[in-house]
Design a protein around this motif. Structure first.
Motif, PDB file in Angstrom:
ATOM      1  N   LEU A  90       0.839  -1.193   0.000  1.00 51.46           N
ATOM      2  CA  LEU A  90       0.000   0.000   0.000  1.00 51.46           C
ATOM      3  C   LEU A  90       0.875   1.245   0.000  1.00 51.46           C
ATOM      4  O   LEU A  90       1.965   1.257   0.575  1.00 51.46           O
ATOM      5  CB  LEU A  90      -0.911   0.007   1.226  1.00 51.46           C
ATOM      6  CG  LEU A  90      -1.814  -1.210   1.413  1.00 51.46           C
ATOM      7  CD1 LEU A  90      -2.629  -1.059   2.700  1.00 51.46           C
ATOM      8  CD2 LEU A  90      -2.725  -1.415   0.223  1.00 51.46           C
ATOM      9  N   ALA A  91       0.395   2.301  -0.631  1.00 49.82           N
ATOM     10  CA  ALA A  91       1.131   3.555  -0.700  1.00 49.82           C
ATOM     11  C   ALA A  91       0.226   4.713  -0.288  1.00 49.82           C
ATOM     12  O   ALA A  91      -0.997   4.668  -0.461  1.00 49.82           O
ATOM     13  CB  ALA A  91       1.668   3.777  -2.114  1.00 49.82           C
ATOM     14  N   PHE A  92       0.830   5.772   0.245  1.00 53.65           N
ATOM     15  CA  PHE A  92       0.081   6.927   0.748  1.00 53.65           C
ATOM     16  C   PHE A  92      -0.394   7.805  -0.402  1.00 53.65           C
ATOM     17  O   PHE A  92       0.369   8.133  -1.314  1.00 53.65           O
ATOM     18  CB  PHE A  92       0.960   7.733   1.701  1.00 53.65           C
ATOM     19  CG  PHE A  92       0.267   8.931   2.296  1.00 53.65           C
ATOM     20  CD1 PHE A  92      -0.899   8.785   3.026  1.00 53.65           C
ATOM     21  CD2 PHE A  92       0.788  10.205   2.122  1.00 53.65           C
ATOM     22  CE1 PHE A  92      -1.540   9.887   3.579  1.00 53.65           C
ATOM     23  CE2 PHE A  92       0.164  11.313   2.670  1.00 53.65           C
ATOM     24  CZ  PHE A  92      -1.012  11.151   3.403  1.00 53.65           C
ATOM     25  N   GLY A  93      -1.661   8.198  -0.348  1.00 54.11           N
ATOM     26  CA  GLY A  93      -2.267   8.966  -1.432  1.00 54.11           C
ATOM     27  C   GLY A  93      -2.193  10.465  -1.301  1.00 54.11           C
ATOM     28  O   GLY A  93      -2.744  11.183  -2.142  1.00 54.11           O
ATOM     29  N   ALA A 169       5.427  11.527   2.484  1.00 51.37           N
ATOM     30  CA  ALA A 169       5.501  11.856   1.065  1.00 51.37           C
ATOM     31  C   ALA A 169       4.430  11.114   0.271  1.00 51.37           C
ATOM     32  O   ALA A 169       4.054   9.991   0.610  1.00 51.37           O
ATOM     33  CB  ALA A 169       6.881  11.512   0.520  1.00 51.37           C
ATOM     34  N   LEU A 170       3.942  11.751  -0.788  1.00 47.17           N
ATOM     35  CA  LEU A 170       3.030  11.087  -1.699  1.00 47.17           C
ATOM     36  C   LEU A 170       3.705   9.838  -2.259  1.00 47.17           C
ATOM     37  O   LEU A 170       4.833   9.885  -2.741  1.00 47.17           O
ATOM     38  CB  LEU A 170       2.669  12.036  -2.847  1.00 47.17           C
ATOM     39  CG  LEU A 170       1.750  11.469  -3.938  1.00 47.17           C
ATOM     40  CD1 LEU A 170       0.378  11.165  -3.369  1.00 47.17           C
ATOM     41  CD2 LEU A 170       1.647  12.443  -5.107  1.00 47.17           C
ATOM     42  N   GLY A 171       3.025   8.696  -2.156  1.00 49.23           N
ATOM     43  CA  GLY A 171       3.582   7.449  -2.641  1.00 49.23           C
ATOM     44  C   GLY A 171       4.432   6.698  -1.645  1.00 49.23           C
ATOM     45  O   GLY A 171       4.931   5.613  -1.951  1.00 49.23           O
ATOM     46  N   ALA A 172       4.604   7.251  -0.437  1.00 49.99           N
ATOM     47  CA  ALA A 172       5.393   6.572   0.589  1.00 49.99           C
ATOM     48  C   ALA A 172       4.774   5.217   0.917  1.00 49.99           C
ATOM     49  O   ALA A 172       3.549   5.062   0.945  1.00 49.99           O
ATOM     50  CB  ALA A 172       5.470   7.424   1.842  1.00 49.99           C
ATOM     51  N   THR A 173       5.617   4.236   1.202  1.00 48.98           N
ATOM     52  CA  THR A 173       5.136   2.903   1.578  1.00 48.98           C
ATOM     53  C   THR A 173       5.474   2.551   3.023  1.00 48.98           C
ATOM     54  O   THR A 173       5.229   1.435   3.461  1.00 48.98           O
ATOM     55  CB  THR A 173       5.725   1.835   0.635  1.00 48.98           C
ATOM     56  OG1 THR A 173       7.150   1.900   0.675  1.00 48.98           O
ATOM     57  CG2 THR A 173       5.242   2.052  -0.792  1.00 48.98           C
ATOM     58  N   SER A 174       6.046   3.504   3.748  1.00 50.44           N
ATOM     59  CA  SER A 174       6.282   3.350   5.184  1.00 50.44           C
ATOM     60  C   SER A 174       6.212   4.730   5.809  1.00 50.44           C
ATOM     61  O   SER A 174       6.224   5.747   5.107  1.00 50.44           O
ATOM     62  CB  SER A 174       7.646   2.696   5.461  1.00 50.44           C
ATOM     63  OG  SER A 174       8.695   3.497   4.944  1.00 50.44           O
ATOM     64  N   CYS A 175       6.154   4.778   7.127  1.00 46.52           N
ATOM     65  CA  CYS A 175       5.943   6.041   7.826  1.00 46.52           C
ATOM     66  C   CYS A 175       7.240   6.601   8.396  1.00 46.52           C
ATOM     67  O   CYS A 175       7.996   5.877   9.045  1.00 46.52           O
ATOM     68  CB  CYS A 175       4.940   5.850   8.963  1.00 46.52           C
ATOM     69  SG  CYS A 175       3.272   5.497   8.378  1.00 46.52           S
ATOM     70  N   PRO A 176       7.473   7.891   8.200  1.00 48.70           N
ATOM     71  CA  PRO A 176       8.663   8.511   8.782  1.00 48.70           C
ATOM     72  C   PRO A 176       8.465   8.785  10.268  1.00 48.70           C
ATOM     73  O   PRO A 176       7.332   8.823  10.764  1.00 48.70           O
ATOM     74  CB  PRO A 176       8.785   9.818   8.004  1.00 48.70           C
ATOM     75  CG  PRO A 176       7.367  10.175   7.683  1.00 48.70           C
ATOM     76  CD  PRO A 176       6.687   8.865   7.416  1.00 48.70           C
ATOM     77  N   ALA A 177       9.548   8.977  10.974  1.00 47.05           N
ATOM     78  CA  ALA A 177       9.471   9.330  12.386  1.00 47.05           C
ATOM     79  C   ALA A 177       8.697  10.636  12.545  1.00 47.05           C
ATOM     80  O   ALA A 177       8.859  11.568  11.764  1.00 47.05           O
ATOM     81  CB  ALA A 177      10.874   9.482  12.967  1.00 47.05           C
ATOM     82  N   GLY A 178       7.847  10.678  13.545  1.00 49.22           N
ATOM     83  CA  GLY A 178       7.110  11.896  13.849  1.00 49.22           C
ATOM     84  C   GLY A 178       5.773  12.024  13.182  1.00 49.22           C
ATOM     85  O   GLY A 178       5.011  12.940  13.500  1.00 49.22           O
ATOM     86  N   ALA A 179       5.454  11.145  12.230  1.00 44.67           N
ATOM     87  CA  ALA A 179       4.160  11.219  11.553  1.00 44.67           C
ATOM     88  C   ALA A 179       3.071  10.617  12.448  1.00 44.67           C
ATOM     89  O   ALA A 179       3.291   9.594  13.094  1.00 44.67           O
ATOM     90  CB  ALA A 179       4.209  10.473  10.233  1.00 44.67           C
ATOM     91  N   PRO A 180       1.883  11.228  12.505  1.00 41.45           N
ATOM     92  CA  PRO A 180       0.785  10.659  13.302  1.00 41.45           C
ATOM     93  C   PRO A 180       0.218   9.397  12.660  1.00 41.45           C
ATOM     94  O   PRO A 180      -0.065   9.376  11.464  1.00 41.45           O
ATOM     95  CB  PRO A 180      -0.251  11.784  13.328  1.00 41.45           C
ATOM     96  CG  PRO A 180       0.043  12.609  12.128  1.00 41.45           C
ATOM     97  CD  PRO A 180       1.511  12.531  11.895  1.00 41.45           C
ATOM     98  N   HIS A 181       0.085   8.361  13.458  1.00 41.24           N
ATOM     99  CA  HIS A 181      -0.416   7.065  12.987  1.00 41.24           C
ATOM    100  C   HIS A 181      -1.902   6.905  13.298  1.00 41.24           C
ATOM    101  O   HIS A 181      -2.468   7.646  14.111  1.00 41.24           O
ATOM    102  CB  HIS A 181       0.348   5.926  13.661  1.00 41.24           C
ATOM    103  CG  HIS A 181       1.730   5.728  13.143  1.00 41.24           C
ATOM    104  ND1 HIS A 181       2.157   4.536  12.598  1.00 41.24           N
ATOM    105  CD2 HIS A 181       2.799   6.566  13.078  1.00 41.24           C
ATOM    106  CE1 HIS A 181       3.423   4.640  12.228  1.00 41.24           C
ATOM    107  NE2 HIS A 181       3.836   5.863  12.517  1.00 41.24           N
ATOM    108  N   VAL A 182      -2.513   5.907  12.663  1.00 45.64           N
ATOM    109  CA  VAL A 182      -3.874   5.515  13.022  1.00 45.64           C
ATOM    110  C   VAL A 182      -3.904   5.208  14.510  1.00 45.64           C
ATOM    111  O   VAL A 182      -3.046   4.484  15.031  1.00 45.64           O
ATOM    112  CB  VAL A 182      -4.320   4.276  12.220  1.00 45.64           C
ATOM    113  CG1 VAL A 182      -5.656   3.749  12.744  1.00 45.64           C
ATOM    114  CG2 VAL A 182      -4.418   4.602  10.733  1.00 45.64           C
ATOM    115  N   GLY A 183      -4.896   5.750  15.209  1.00 46.54           N
ATOM    116  CA  GLY A 183      -4.990   5.545  16.644  1.00 46.54           C
ATOM    117  C   GLY A 183      -5.520   4.168  17.007  1.00 46.54           C
ATOM    118  O   GLY A 183      -6.291   3.561  16.252  1.00 46.54           O
ATOM    119  N   TYR A 184      -5.106   3.676  18.158  1.00 43.10           N
ATOM    120  CA  TYR A 184      -5.619   2.407  18.680  1.00 43.10           C
ATOM    121  C   TYR A 184      -6.858   2.709  19.522  1.00 43.10           C
ATOM    122  O   TYR A 184      -6.856   3.639  20.339  1.00 43.10           O
ATOM    123  CB  TYR A 184      -4.552   1.718  19.531  1.00 43.10           C
ATOM    124  CG  TYR A 184      -4.986   0.392  20.109  1.00 43.10           C
ATOM    125  CD1 TYR A 184      -5.031  -0.744  19.315  1.00 43.10           C
ATOM    126  CD2 TYR A 184      -5.354   0.282  21.448  1.00 43.10           C
ATOM    127  CE1 TYR A 184      -5.429  -1.969  19.827  1.00 43.10           C
ATOM    128  CE2 TYR A 184      -5.754  -0.932  21.976  1.00 43.10           C
ATOM    129  CZ  TYR A 184      -5.791  -2.059  21.169  1.00 43.10           C
ATOM    130  OH  TYR A 184      -6.200  -3.264  21.686  1.00 43.10           O
TER     131      TYR A 184
END
Length: 383
Positions: A90-93, A169-184
């Protein structure tokens, strides 16, 4: 009638210079596989439009959970047109209106749409009951969303690896440090339940009517700002006998979207919603007894289908600004749950019962980029 409405504060996002921290241990994972064959999953990537896809000609049907018979046709077409499946990563849109994923604690609001649900009651667990819901599907969904995020449940952990925001970044396939993730969804994510019995719902509600109902529900629950709807999703549940967006002949069991994509105006910000038919009317075609035999499996499809749409909403809240599959740079629309639909229990990445603090619920696995497979559990990631 309103059963309850519970507002939650979004999870505090820990921003750090290191990789995301794993805060829960991994439960048993499905055996790894890099690329299931087309016979295994409709999530196999396709660079052409599959004419049997429920989304063909209906672009608003994001993450449409294809019925089993439709899935068989989709697979046959893929085998005839492609010698092998493409990568499932999956990639970020890039976000739509600044929204990619549900980056706070997810809040789920269940909307029982129309008088066709019959007479309302309440069970011993505080769930609404309805006289026309003879198998108790509505109660099961209420309990499921109360249970997610409790008892060490890690099905939700799979989704927490995905993120959004300006650092991604657009098209990123992993998350960089500091980016907010889906919450649990710590402590459960059922935020409110409403029986909207002001009138009968349409026999075959259109996408616009469903979107309007979701916007109406947001105001009903007091979510009257864009901020209050940022981490919310509204599940518009149609009663037995109804055919929302003609799902019975449309080849799908449910789909999700946001109000703007279906032309529904909103003064309360973007509103994410799911078109959730009464899938028990379709029996095995929409998953009845897919995981459990006998009466225990009568609502398997209901929890699997809604779990499918829930997981896709939190990872692609305003489609397709979140995480979707692209093959060779070509967008094909597969979301995290599409990649793993209809994988048989006991197979690699197959569906199964997910244990929570208040019981177990039939769910399908969802795609995990960091393990490169369909997983039913995953460590919780805090971004």
């Amino acid at each position: 009638m309103l059963l309850f409405s519970k507002r939650k504060r979004s999870t505090t996002l820990f921003r750090a210079s290191t990789l995301a921290v794993v805060v829960a241990a991994t439960l048993t994972q499905a055996p790894a596989f890099a690329s299931p064959t087309t016979a295994d999953s409709p999530g196999a990537a396709a660079q052409k439009t599959n004419p049997y896809s429920p989304a063909a000609g209906h672009g608003y049907r994001h993450g449409a959970f294809s019925s089993r018979n439709t899935n068989t046709k989709m697979q046959a077409w893929q085998r005839a047109n492609y010698s092998a499946t493409g990568p499932q990563t999956l990639a970020f849109g890039g976000g739509v209106n600044g929204i990619g994923v549900t980056s706070g604690t997810p809040e789920v609001y269940l909307v029982f749409y129309g008088t066709q649900w019959g007479t309302q009651g309440t069970d011993a667990n505080g769930n609404l009951t309805f006289s026309t819901d003879t198998v108790g599907g509505g109660q099961q969904l209420q309990s499921m969303f109360k249970g997610l995020g409790t008892g060490g449940e890690l099905w939700s952990g799979v989704m927490t690896q995905y993120c959004d925001g300006p650092l991604v970044a657009l098209g990123a396939t992993s998350c960089p440090a500091g980016a907010p993730h889906v919450g649990y969804p710590t402590g459960g994510d059922l935020a409110g339940v409403w029986f909207d019995n002001a009138a009968a719902s349409p026999a075959a509600a259109t996408p616009l009517q469903l979107g309007n109902e979701a916007v109406k529900a947001a105001s009903h629950f007091g979510n009257t700002t864009a901020a209050s709807n940022r981490d919310a999703q509204y599940v518009v549940l149609s009663a037995t006998g109804l055919n929302p967006d003609n799902y019975q002949t449309g080849g799908f069991c449910a789909w999700h979207d946001w109000n703007g994509d279906v032309g529904a105006s909103s003064s309360v910000g973007d509103v994410a919603f799911t078109n959730m038919p009464y899938t028990m009317d379709q029996g095995a075609r929409c998953g009845q007894n897919f995981v459990n035999a006998g009466t225990a499996g009568l609502t398997d499809g209901y929890t699997m289908v809604e779990g499918h749409e829930y997981s896709e909403t939190v990872t692609d809240q305003n489609p397709a600004g979140g995480w979707t599959n692209k093959t060779g740079g070509t967008y094909n629309g597969q979301e995290n749950a599409d990649e793993c639909a209809w994988l048989s229990p006991g197979s690699a990445g197959g569906a199964g019962n997910v244990a929570t603090g208040n019981g177990s619920y039939a769910e399908q696995a969802t795609w995990s980029n960091d393990t490169n497979r369909c997983d039913l559990s995953h460590p919780i990631i805090v971004g």
